[in-house]
Enzyme design. Structure first.
Site, short mmCIF file in Angstrom:
data_model
loop_
_atom_site.label_atom_id
_atom_site.label_comp_id
_atom_site.label_asym_id
_atom_site.label_seq_id
_atom_site.Cartn_x
_atom_site.Cartn_y
_atom_site.Cartn_z
N HIS A 29 0.82 -1.22 0.00
CA HIS A 29 0.00 0.00 0.00
C HIS A 29 0.85 1.27 0.00
O HIS A 29 0.36 2.35 0.34
CB HIS A 29 -0.95 -0.01 1.20
CG HIS A 29 -1.91 -1.14 1.18
ND1 HIS A 29 -2.30 -1.83 2.32
CD2 HIS A 29 -2.57 -1.73 0.15
CE1 HIS A 29 -3.16 -2.79 1.97
NE2 HIS A 29 -3.33 -2.75 0.68
N GLY A 36 0.13 -10.66 11.95
CA GLY A 36 -0.45 -9.40 12.38
C GLY A 36 -1.46 -8.81 11.42
O GLY A 36 -1.50 -7.60 11.23
#
Length: 292
Positions: free
Chosen positions: A141, A240
């Site tokens: 991203h 995570g």
């Protein structure tokens, strides 16, 4: 491991039990049997560095506030949205950019050095894997530490832009109470109203962080590149991340289609739980250093 033992910041980490010895053994077997490990990380690997995530139960930003990140279309369309975004980002930047990698980032860097980790893809925009020294890395991203012009593509470091902000706004002041996962802080409209935003130094165009905002799509070339790295890999570890965002989830679906074993290390449920080979409910910074 050449991992420095730093005390984790647990303010934004959901409560969980210490790693179960059986689970440690299971993950050890998973990692040992892998020769070309593909790792994908999410916000849950950075919470121990003091950066909150969005979705964690009780401690995530969505659970504690009604704040939502900026939408791509709004940023591109509205000058006032950009002014609001950059004012908040300007205030949050010194704190956000000062965060350091935690033990989990350093372990993954060491796995790369040992030739165990084939490729690392992070959904985070905080640069902590880069700070840790990971090189076989794709920032899916983007990264808040880079800024580019929407018109001409010229790039500038976010730290450089901070100096331009300071020069344009010598008397403007606002206090950051808490910084969001993307470096954003909350300011009132009144605080933002007089904040000046610089244009591109080359063409006068709109400056935007080199980050995929919500509502935008990841560059096709990056997606294809990651699929190629996945095709070269023999197993996948998710660390995570709840994988709620499709841009990352698609690679887990591809790994499933290739029948690669998938292990998940995440506090709380994920979208992969029903087809993963292994699901571990521990802190990344507590469990990963136990794997040799």
């Amino acid at each position: 491991h050449s991992v420095s033992r730093t005390s984790p910041n647990l303010a934004f980490v959901p409560a969980c039990l210490p790693p179960d010895p059986v689970e440690v053994e299971q993950l050890q077997r998973f990692v040992s049997s892998s020769r070309r490990l593909f790792v994908m990380t999410g916000a849950g690997i950075s919470t121990e560095s003091g950066i909150p995530d969005y979705r964690s139960e009780g401690v995530g930003l969505y659970a504690r506030t009604d704040r939502r990140p900026v939408q791509h279309a709004e940023f591109v369309r509205s000058a006032s949205a950009r002014q609001r975004y950059w004012a908040r980002n300007f205030v949050g930047w010194p704190q956000f950019s000062s965060h350091q990698p935690n033990t989990a980032h350093l372990v993954l860097r060491d796995w790369e050095k040992l030739g165990k980790l084939h490729w690392l893809v992070t959904q985070n925009v905080d640069a902590l894997h880069t700070k840790a020294g990971s090189q076989r890395l794709t920032e899916l991203h983007g990264c808040t530490h880079r800024v580019f012009c929407l018109a001409c593509g010229d790039q500038i470091l976010r730290s450089e832009l901070q100096k331009h902000f300071e020069a344009l706004n010598p008397t403007w002041k606002a206090e950051a109470l808490e910084v969001a996962p993307d470096g954003d802080v909350f300011l009132t409209d009144e605080q933002v109203r007089h904040f000046k935003v610089p244009a591109c130094r080359k063409c006068g165009g709109i400056l935007k962080p080199d980050v995929t905002f919500f509502g935008d799509t990841v560059n096709r070339e990056i997606v294809d590149f990651v699929h190629q790295r996945l095709a070269e890999s023999d197993s996948m570890l998710v660390a995570g991340s709840s994988m709620q965002v499709y841009s990352g989830y698609r690679f887990a679906l591809a790994a499933r289609d290739k029948q690669l074993p998938i292990a998940i290390l995440n506090i709380g449920p994920t979208r992969l739980d029903h087809f993963a080979s292994l699901k571990l409910n521990s802190r990344c910074g507590e469990l990963l250093p136990l794997i040799v």
